[in-house]
Motif scaffolding. Structure first.
Motif, PDB file in Angstrom:
ATOM      1  N   ARG A  52       6.218  -5.179  -1.141  1.00 33.10           N
ATOM      2  CA  ARG A  52       6.019  -5.538   0.264  1.00 33.10           C
ATOM      3  C   ARG A  52       5.251  -4.451   1.006  1.00 33.10           C
ATOM      4  O   ARG A  52       4.474  -4.733   1.906  1.00 33.10           O
ATOM      5  N   PHE A  53       5.453  -3.194   0.616  1.00 34.72           N
ATOM      6  CA  PHE A  53       4.714  -2.095   1.247  1.00 34.72           C
ATOM      7  C   PHE A  53       3.233  -2.156   0.885  1.00 34.72           C
ATOM      8  O   PHE A  53       2.367  -1.876   1.713  1.00 34.72           O
ATOM      9  N   ILE A  54       2.942  -2.509  -0.358  1.00 37.95           N
ATOM     10  CA  ILE A  54       1.554  -2.645  -0.782  1.00 37.95           C
ATOM     11  C   ILE A  54       0.885  -3.763   0.014  1.00 37.95           C
ATOM     12  O   ILE A  54      -0.237  -3.614   0.498  1.00 37.95           O
ATOM     13  N   ASP A  55       1.587  -4.884   0.155  1.00 39.47           N
ATOM     14  CA  ASP A  55       1.050  -6.006   0.932  1.00 39.47           C
ATOM     15  C   ASP A  55       0.833  -5.610   2.392  1.00 39.47           C
ATOM     16  O   ASP A  55      -0.185  -5.960   2.986  1.00 39.47           O
ATOM     17  N   LEU A  56       1.778  -4.881   2.960  1.00 39.83           N
ATOM     18  CA  LEU A  56       1.656  -4.436   4.341  1.00 39.83           C
ATOM     19  C   LEU A  56       0.433  -3.536   4.503  1.00 39.83           C
ATOM     20  O   LEU A  56      -0.359  -3.707   5.431  1.00 39.83           O
ATOM     21  N   GLY A  57       0.273  -2.590   3.607  1.00 39.01           N
ATOM     22  CA  GLY A  57      -0.897  -1.716   3.670  1.00 39.01           C
ATOM     23  C   GLY A  57      -2.190  -2.505   3.562  1.00 39.01           C
ATOM     24  O   GLY A  57      -3.148  -2.235   4.299  1.00 39.01           O
ATOM     25  N   SER A  58      -2.232  -3.489   2.684  1.00 41.19           N
ATOM     26  CA  SER A  58      -3.429  -4.319   2.531  1.00 41.19           C
ATOM     27  C   SER A  58      -3.758  -5.077   3.814  1.00 41.19           C
ATOM     28  O   SER A  58      -4.924  -5.214   4.177  1.00 41.19           O
ATOM     29  N   GLU A  59      -2.719  -5.566   4.496  1.00 39.68           N
ATOM     30  CA  GLU A  59      -2.938  -6.285   5.752  1.00 39.68           C
ATOM     31  C   GLU A  59      -3.653  -5.417   6.783  1.00 39.68           C
ATOM     32  O   GLU A  59      -4.396  -5.929   7.613  1.00 39.68           O
ATOM     33  N   PHE A  60      -3.409  -4.111   6.732  1.00 42.30           N
ATOM     34  CA  PHE A  60      -3.968  -3.202   7.727  1.00 42.30           C
ATOM     35  C   PHE A  60      -5.075  -2.304   7.171  1.00 42.30           C
ATOM     36  O   PHE A  60      -5.437  -1.300   7.779  1.00 42.30           O
ATOM     37  N   GLY A  61      -5.607  -2.668   6.010  1.00 38.10           N
ATOM     38  CA  GLY A  61      -6.719  -1.909   5.439  1.00 38.10           C
ATOM     39  C   GLY A  61      -6.353  -0.555   4.886  1.00 38.10           C
ATOM     40  O   GLY A  61      -7.185   0.344   4.844  1.00 38.10           O
ATOM     41  N   CYS A  62      -5.107  -0.388   4.448  1.00 39.20           N
ATOM     42  CA  CYS A  62      -4.631   0.880   3.885  1.00 39.20           C
ATOM     43  C   CYS A  62      -4.398   0.708   2.387  1.00 39.20           C
ATOM     44  O   CYS A  62      -3.390   0.136   1.976  1.00 39.20           O
ATOM     45  N   PRO A  63      -5.300   1.191   1.543  1.00 35.40           N
ATOM     46  CA  PRO A  63      -5.110   1.037   0.101  1.00 35.40           C
ATOM     47  C   PRO A  63      -3.968   1.914  -0.409  1.00 35.40           C
ATOM     48  O   PRO A  63      -3.638   2.935   0.186  1.00 35.40           O
ATOM     49  N   LEU A  64      -3.392   1.497  -1.505  1.00 40.97           N
ATOM     50  CA  LEU A  64      -2.288   2.218  -2.130  1.00 40.97           C
ATOM     51  C   LEU A  64      -2.807   3.444  -2.868  1.00 40.97           C
ATOM     52  O   LEU A  64      -3.809   3.373  -3.573  1.00 40.97           O
ATOM     53  N   TYR A  65      -2.120   4.551  -2.688  1.00 41.54           N
ATOM     54  CA  TYR A  65      -2.348   5.734  -3.511  1.00 41.54           C
ATOM     55  C   TYR A  65      -1.077   5.953  -4.305  1.00 41.54           C
ATOM     56  O   TYR A  65       0.009   6.081  -3.739  1.00 41.54           O
ATOM     57  N   ASP A  66      -1.197   5.965  -5.622  1.00 40.85           N
ATOM     58  CA  ASP A  66      -0.036   6.165  -6.483  1.00 40.85           C
ATOM     59  C   ASP A  66      -0.028   7.606  -6.974  1.00 40.85           C
ATOM     60  O   ASP A  66      -0.847   7.981  -7.818  1.00 40.85           O
TER      61      ASP A  66
END
Length: 80
Positions: A52-66
């Motif tokens: 859900r956090f990944i999806d939230l970041g995608s909604e706001f243009g914030c890519p995931l950094y692992d």
């Protein structure tokens, strides 16, 4: 983002303050936000909730950094 976060996790996690949520059954998380950063520290959470956090970041243009693999996963670049 914080308002959307409330919607995403209103089903069983208790909001202790504006940035800290927990549940005896689903773990806990804490949010750190600046104008350039959206970081989530998760504790004993399942993969579906963490996605859900990944999806939230995608909604706001914030890519995931692992940090475990030291890689930024830019969804737009990965789809091309």
């Amino acid at each position: 983002m914080l308002a959307r976060l409330t919607t995403l996790f209103s089903d069983g996690l208790n909001q202790l303050d504006g940035l800290h949520w927990e549940s005896a059954k689903r773990g806990a998380f804490k949010i750190f936000i600046t104008p350039q950063l959206f970081r989530v520290d998760c504790y004993e959470m399942n993969g579906d909730d963490m996605n859900r956090f990944i999806d939230l970041g995608s909604e706001f243009g914030c890519p995931l950094y692992d940090p475990q693999v030291r890689m930024r996963l830019d969804v737009k670049a990965d789809r091309e």
